[in-house]
Design a protein around this motif. Structure first.
Motif, short mmCIF file in Angstrom:
data_model
loop_
_atom_site.label_atom_id
_atom_site.label_comp_id
_atom_site.label_asym_id
_atom_site.label_seq_id
_atom_site.Cartn_x
_atom_site.Cartn_y
_atom_site.Cartn_z
N ILE A 21 0.86 -1.19 0.00
CA ILE A 21 0.00 0.00 0.00
C ILE A 21 0.90 1.24 0.00
N GLY A 22 0.91 1.96 -1.10
CA GLY A 22 1.68 3.20 -1.17
C GLY A 22 2.76 3.17 -2.24
N GLY A 23 2.68 4.15 -3.13
CA GLY A 23 3.63 4.21 -4.24
C GLY A 23 4.59 5.38 -4.12
N VAL A 62 8.68 6.35 -2.72
CA VAL A 62 9.94 5.67 -3.01
C VAL A 62 10.07 4.37 -2.20
N VAL A 63 9.50 4.36 -0.99
CA VAL A 63 9.67 3.17 -0.14
C VAL A 63 8.81 2.01 -0.64
N GLY A 64 7.53 2.29 -0.92
CA GLY A 64 6.66 1.22 -1.43
C GLY A 64 7.22 0.63 -2.72
N VAL A 107 -0.62 -0.75 -4.67
CA VAL A 107 -1.82 0.08 -4.84
C VAL A 107 -1.50 1.50 -4.37
N GLU A 108 -1.72 2.46 -5.26
CA GLU A 108 -1.42 3.87 -4.96
C GLU A 108 -2.69 4.69 -5.19
N ARG A 109 -3.04 5.53 -4.22
CA ARG A 109 -4.32 6.26 -4.31
C ARG A 109 -4.29 7.36 -5.37
N ASP A 110 -3.08 7.76 -5.80
CA ASP A 110 -2.96 8.86 -6.77
C ASP A 110 -1.92 8.42 -7.80
N GLY A 162 3.10 11.37 -2.09
CA GLY A 162 3.18 11.70 -0.66
C GLY A 162 4.30 12.68 -0.45
N SER A 163 5.26 12.32 0.39
CA SER A 163 6.39 13.23 0.60
C SER A 163 7.46 13.08 -0.48
N THR A 164 7.37 12.04 -1.28
CA THR A 164 8.47 11.74 -2.20
C THR A 164 8.70 12.83 -3.24
N TRP A 165 7.63 13.37 -3.79
CA TRP A 165 7.82 14.22 -4.97
C TRP A 165 8.59 15.51 -4.68
N HIS A 166 8.43 16.06 -3.47
CA HIS A 166 9.10 17.35 -3.23
C HIS A 166 10.38 17.21 -2.40
N ALA A 167 10.91 15.98 -2.30
CA ALA A 167 12.15 15.80 -1.53
C ALA A 167 13.30 16.52 -2.22
N ALA A 168 14.31 16.85 -1.40
CA ALA A 168 15.50 17.50 -1.96
C ALA A 168 16.40 16.48 -2.67
N GLY A 169 16.13 15.22 -2.43
CA GLY A 169 16.82 14.16 -3.19
C GLY A 169 18.26 13.90 -2.78
N GLY A 170 18.66 14.44 -1.63
CA GLY A 170 20.04 14.22 -1.18
C GLY A 170 20.23 12.80 -0.67
N PHE A 171 21.45 12.25 -0.83
CA PHE A 171 21.74 10.94 -0.24
C PHE A 171 23.17 10.92 0.27
N LYS A 216 -7.57 3.79 -4.01
CA LYS A 216 -7.28 4.00 -2.58
C LYS A 216 -7.67 2.77 -1.76
N VAL A 217 -6.76 2.33 -0.93
CA VAL A 217 -7.10 1.27 0.01
C VAL A 217 -7.91 1.91 1.13
N GLU A 218 -9.15 1.43 1.29
CA GLU A 218 -10.04 2.07 2.27
C GLU A 218 -10.12 1.29 3.57
N ALA A 260 7.86 5.46 8.23
CA ALA A 260 8.72 6.42 8.95
C ALA A 260 10.13 6.47 8.37
N VAL A 261 10.23 6.33 7.06
CA VAL A 261 11.55 6.39 6.43
C VAL A 261 11.83 7.85 6.13
N MET A 262 12.62 8.48 7.00
CA MET A 262 12.80 9.93 6.88
C MET A 262 13.82 10.31 5.81
N ALA A 263 14.64 9.37 5.39
CA ALA A 263 15.61 9.65 4.33
C ALA A 263 15.46 8.59 3.24
N GLY A 264 14.35 8.70 2.54
CA GLY A 264 13.98 7.66 1.57
C GLY A 264 15.04 7.39 0.53
N PHE A 265 15.84 8.41 0.20
CA PHE A 265 16.80 8.21 -0.90
C PHE A 265 18.14 7.70 -0.40
N SER A 266 18.33 7.73 0.92
CA SER A 266 19.51 7.08 1.50
C SER A 266 19.16 5.70 2.02
C1 LIG Z 1 10.95 19.13 1.84
C2 LIG Z 1 11.47 17.73 1.92
C3 LIG Z 1 12.82 17.47 1.64
C4 LIG Z 1 13.31 16.18 1.71
N1 LIG Z 1 14.61 15.93 1.39
C5 LIG Z 1 15.08 14.67 1.38
C6 LIG Z 1 16.39 14.38 0.95
O1 LIG Z 1 17.14 15.27 0.59
N2 LIG Z 1 16.82 13.10 0.97
C7 LIG Z 1 16.01 12.08 1.38
O2 LIG Z 1 16.44 10.93 1.39
N3 LIG Z 1 14.75 12.32 1.80
C8 LIG Z 1 14.27 13.58 1.79
N4 LIG Z 1 12.98 13.82 2.19
C9 LIG Z 1 12.22 12.72 2.76
C10 LIG Z 1 11.64 11.80 1.70
O3 LIG Z 1 10.77 12.55 0.94
C11 LIG Z 1 10.95 10.62 2.38
O4 LIG Z 1 11.89 9.88 3.10
C12 LIG Z 1 10.28 9.70 1.38
O5 LIG Z 1 9.52 10.41 0.46
C13 LIG Z 1 9.40 8.69 2.09
O6 LIG Z 1 8.76 7.92 1.10
P1 LIG Z 1 7.54 6.98 1.42
O7 LIG Z 1 7.36 6.12 0.24
O8 LIG Z 1 7.73 6.32 2.72
O9 LIG Z 1 6.29 7.92 1.67
P2 LIG Z 1 5.41 8.84 0.72
O10 LIG Z 1 6.24 9.51 -0.30
O11 LIG Z 1 4.58 9.69 1.59
O12 LIG Z 1 4.51 7.80 -0.07
C14 LIG Z 1 3.39 7.18 0.47
C15 LIG Z 1 2.44 6.88 -0.69
O13 LIG Z 1 1.40 6.05 -0.19
C16 LIG Z 1 0.21 6.41 -0.82
N5 LIG Z 1 -0.87 5.96 0.05
C17 LIG Z 1 -1.01 6.21 1.38
N6 LIG Z 1 -2.12 5.61 1.85
C18 LIG Z 1 -2.69 4.97 0.81
C19 LIG Z 1 -3.87 4.20 0.69
N7 LIG Z 1 -4.67 3.97 1.73
N8 LIG Z 1 -4.14 3.68 -0.51
C20 LIG Z 1 -3.31 3.88 -1.56
N9 LIG Z 1 -2.21 4.64 -1.51
C21 LIG Z 1 -1.90 5.17 -0.32
C22 LIG Z 1 0.32 7.93 -0.92
O14 LIG Z 1 -0.53 8.46 -1.92
C23 LIG Z 1 1.79 8.11 -1.24
O15 LIG Z 1 2.03 8.20 -2.61
C24 LIG Z 1 12.46 15.11 2.09
C25 LIG Z 1 11.11 15.38 2.35
C26 LIG Z 1 10.64 16.68 2.26
C27 LIG Z 1 9.19 16.90 2.54
#
Ligand SMILES: Cc1cc2nc3c(=O)[nH]c(=O)nc-3n(C[C@H](O)[C@H](O)[C@H](O)COP(=O)(O)OP(=O)(O)OC[C@H]3O[C@@H](n4cnc5c(N)ncnc54)[C@H](O)[C@@H]3O)c2cc1C
Length: 806
Positions: free
Chosen positions: A10-12, A14-16, A34-37, A42-51, A173-175, A350-356
């Motif tokens: 559940i979730g598309g 970088v981690v999923g 399965v991705e709702r959009d 989620g947070s992935t698209w606007h990350a700074a992308g550092g690793f 969307k997974v409901e 809770a992957v705060m540094a998805g690209f590392s």
């Molecule tokens: C401003 C900013 C700067 C950052 N800079 C960096 C950086 O430099 N380097 C780095 O490594 N990380 C950085 N990060 C952190 C990074 O963005 C996250 O670590 C990463 O995006 C986490 O990915 P994720 O897949 O866990 O979550 P998300 O990107 O939040 O993805 C979760 C996905 O699950 C989907 N979803 C959730 N619930 C459901 C459901 N019920 N049904 C279907 N789909 C669902 C959502 O639509 C979403 O697409 C930054 C973040 C921000 C906001």
């Protein structure tokens, strides 16, 4: 969309996508994401992308190293560019303490094979000309740092997963999730249902909500995070022209800033002290590709420092400020793995540094799902490291604290204050009244040491203000008698007609006779250490098991997964319904004698006996055992008896000079006995013979989990060996994770150590190659300097164990 799958992710983000790719790589083809959009919504698209690979925790560093090295493979398989910019980077120190921290990180990196360099401030200026070197005392250079395209990388994972056979369903969307009797899941979406053997919560910003679908309150919270992008800067163009390369990455710890080049300008981000949680209770489902309102005032203090430390920014125009949310666990590490009490529900949250870290998380989770084991040591990110006490309020307080401290040093003797005191025992106030300096042990307040009025812990990498006082506590135990609390241990009660057979299958040692105790490791299927316990038999069908407090959930998850289905065994974690005190030292028996009418003499109550004893009006279970390595007793009572027991023991001990001692003294005393500890010396990285626990493994009894692996290890001698060492240290002792040198090469690592006060020696424990274990010419690198270390095969205190045995 399929109606059945082996696993639904559940979730598309970088981690999923990484989990999905790694599942296909591990051989599961029938998997759906399965991705709702759109992907990255989620947070992935606007990350700074550092690793980067560097991390204070070597196990996280390994995971990051794997992730960064994966990108080339991913590009080759998928044909999709990750937009990699491997620029290298400098981590800048503005203080002596930070420089020591960097030297530590550099030293730890050595045994992980990382090629970092400690450099001067002027070298750093040469590599990163935008800095004003007068603000810095030195730096660490790491060639494996850079940035990438977050969207390209996520799509590369997704494409590689599709090539491996996975299906990706977007705009769905997974409901809800409901579980069938066989443990499989109905994944209920707005476009129909999927019946899945396993589900993975990779919900990122919505991980909490996906947890709540199954009644879980995951310890995860999103924080707002800002970075700015400048207009093109002439200084950047100059550097590019002069070096033919991009400006390298930089982390400025004092400014709490990170920066890198972005097109012709720069990107500067900060973890501000006044961080703000985002949606602290509930993430809105309609949040998508939008940004949050920037709040310049909040990051202004950091930016001011940044503009001073990197003067070219003073003339740069700010093109855009990005403010977006992303998630953290209370300690900043990911939450990965199966959830205790829930079958076939997995987390990658809770992957705060998805690209590392995203690659390493995907690898660990897929191994775990496919093979039943993560394949490497994942304790630092195991979801089981938090107990049920980590509720929403706790999580939110700790995440805010962690965010605001992201670039601050945590000293080895530093305890963090947020969400405390959380759990306390009945002797808490009494301990405080005696000057206890408290530490947090799995949410429980425990005395670290006892400070005279006006003396406080000064946080440092070196010996500190507690040194003489901890020494006095150790002396009291060795010379007279000490009293301490043991409630922080995990305790389990095992009952039922099948209890003994089951325990003998789970644990590596033979079972104790009734009224006796054994020490026993617990092994996984591969024969590696997953537990280190004291087991007492209290009745024909009644056992008590004592182990590391922080591993209670981790162990319960394992126990529950292996319980027989016929209900012949019941295991119950006792938590704080059983609390403990211990008395230890040559006068311990005298103290115990004074509080009971029963015969507790050496003949009647022997070493490793376990008895039900009335201590006057207080019913207790008492084990004659002590981690101090001295004569000692662990006394277990219901909580309502702990306070009167404390008073009686203190009173009885008065004539013998009884003194309270804390966990720092305990950790010092055990060093003199070469005793190891869970999560440091004993981890799933090591086998029992390597760890010196071979004498607690009975290969001749019934088959038990891990026996084949242990047998093989015994035959081939194991790769490494745990050794205790005496270190010619200066004013700083080892903390753990320092490299061990031999013949000019790094051959091993320290697991723990410190100052053995009673012996007056600096001591370390660590793993070295088995072939070198007999050698005696090691060096240990402490704060950048190498110190001689000689192996201490026999305990320096009481090698014949006469004191324990009496
Ligand atoms: C401003 C900013 C700067 C950052 N800079 C960096 C950086 O430099 N380097 C780095 O490594 N990380 C950085 N990060 C952190 C990074 O963005 C996250 O670590 C990463 O995006 C986490 O990915 P994720 O897949 O866990 O979550 P998300 O990107 O939040 O993805 C979760 C996905 O699950 C989907 N979803 C959730 N619930 C459901 C459901 N019920 N049904 C279907 N789909 C669902 C959502 O639509 C979403 O697409 C930054 C973040 C921000 C906001």
């Amino acid at each position: 969309m399929k109606s059945h799958a082996q696993a639904v992710v559940i979730g598309g983000g970088v981690v999923g996508c990484s989990v999905l790719y790694h599942l296909t790589k591990a051989g599961w083809k029938d998997v759906v994401l399965v991705e709702r959009d759109e992907l990255t919504s989620g947070s992935t698209w606007h990350a700074a992308g550092g690793f980067h690979t560097l991390n204070g925790d070597p196990n996280v560093a390994k995971l990051q190293d794997y992730t960064v090295n994966l990108y080339k493979e991913l590009e080759e398989i998928s044909g999709q560019s990750c937009g990699l910019h491997l620029t290298g980077g400098v981590q800048l120190a503005g203080t002596k303490e930070r420089m020591e921290w960097l030297k530590n990180a550099h030293a730890r990196g050595r045994y992980l094979g990382m090629k970092t360099e400690i450099i001067s401030a002027s070298d750093a200026k040469e590599l990163m000309p935008l800095i004003d070197e007068k603000h810095f005392v030195g730096a660490l250079y790491d060639e494996i740092e850079g940035h990438l395209d977050p969207s390209g990388t996520t799509h590369a994972y997704a494409k590689a997963a599709r090539i491996g056979g996975a299906e990706i369903v977007r705009h769905t969307k997974v409901e809800d999730l409901t579980q069938r009797e066989d443990g499989s899941w109905n994944v209920i979406t707005d476009k129909g249902n999927i019946h899945a053997d396993h589900v993975v919560n990779a919900g990122g910003l919505w991980a909490r909500e996906v947890g709540r679908m199954v009644g879980l309150e995951l310890p995860v919270l999103a924080m707002e995070h800002m970075y700015l992008l400048t207009e093109d800067m002439p200084e950047v163009a100059e550097i590019n022209a002069a070096t033919g390369k991009e400006v390298i990455h930089a982390i400025d710890f004092e400014g709490e800033l990170y920066l890198r080049q972005e097109r012709g300008g720069m990107l500067m981000g900060t973890y501000e002290r006044a961080g703000r949680p985002w949606s602290p209770k509930q993430t809105p489902w309609d949040f998508g590709h939008e940004l949050l309102e920037p709040d310049l005032d909040r990051i202004a203090p950091s930016l001011e420092v940044g503009f001073e430390h990197f003067p070219a920014f003073q003339n740069a125009g700010i093109k855009q400020i990005i403010n977006g949310p992303f998630t953290f666990a209370p300690d900043g590490n990911p939450l990965v793995g199966p959830v205790q009490g829930l079958r076939n529900y997995w987390c990658a949250c809770a992957v705060m540094a998805g690209f590392s870290q995203g690659g390493g998380v995907g690898l660990a989770l897929s191994n775990w799902m496919v093979d039943g084991d993560p394949g490497f040591d994942v304790w630092c990110m195991d979801i089981a490291r938090f107990g049920d006490w980590a509720n929403l309020a706790y999580t939110n307080a700790k995440v805010c604290e962690n965010y605001s401290r992201r670039f601050r040093i945590r000293f080895p003797n530093e305890e963090l204050p947020a969400a405390r005191p959380l759990r306390t025992t009945p002797v808490y106030d009494a301990m405080l009244a005696h000057g206890a300096v408290m530490g947090d042990s799995w949410g429980l307040e425990q005395a670290l040491w006892f400070a005279p009025d006006g003396v406080e812990d000064v946080f440092s990498f070196r010996r500190s203000t507690d040194f003489d006082h901890v020494a006095a506590e150790c002396a009291a135990v060795r010379e007279k008698v000490g009293l301490s609390e043991t409630s922080a241990f995990a305790k389990y009660e095992i009952t039922g007609p099948g209890a003994e057979t089951w325990l003998s299958h789970m644990l590596a040692n033979k079972m104790p006779r009734e009224g006796r105790i054994v020490l026993t490791p617990m092994l996984n299927e591969a024969g590696k250490l997953i537990g280190d316990f004291t087991l007492a038999k209290a009745g024909p069908e009644l056992f008590y098991l004592f182990g590391a407090g922080s591993a209670e959930k981790y162990h319960m998850r394992w126990f529950e997964a292996h319980l027989p289905e016929d209900n012949s065994v019941v295991i119950r974690p006792l938590g704080l319904s059983l609390v403990g005190l211990t008395v230890a030292g040559p006068k311990a028996c005298d103290v115990l004698t004074k509080v009971t009418d029963e015969d507790v003499s050496n003949e009647a109550f022997k070493f490793m006996d376990f008895r039900q004893l009335d201590l006057g009006t207080i019913p207790a279970r008492v084990g004659r055992i002590s981690y101090t390595g001295d004569l000692g007793y662990e006394i277990w009572v219901a909580p309502e008896y702990q306070r009167p027991l404390f008073d009686r023991l203190m009173q009885a001990g008065e004539e013998h000079g009884i003194r309270l001692f804390g966990t720092r003294a305990l950790m010092s005393l055990r060093l003199e006995k070469n005793f190891g500890t869970w999560a440091r010396e004993f981890r799933p990285l090591y086998g029992p013979f390597e760890a010196g626990l071979g004498r607690f493994v009975d290969l001749t009894k019934n088959a038990f989990i891990g026996r084949d692996g242990a047998m093989a290890e015994k035959e081939n001698g194991g790769k490494r060996k745990l050794v205790s060492m005496v270190v010619e240290a200066g004013d700083a002792d080892v903390i753990g994770d320092e490299p061990i040198w031999h013949g000019g090469e790094v051959v091993g690592w320290v697991t723990s150590g410190g100052y053995a006060h009673n012996a007056g020696l600096s001591m370390a424990q660590g793993y070295v190659p088995a072939a070198l274990a007999e050698d005696n010419v090691f060096e240990i690198e402490i704060l950048g300097e190498r110190h001689q270390a000689r192996v201490q095969a026999e305990p320096v205190f009481d090698p014949e164990a006469e004191r324990m045995r009496g």
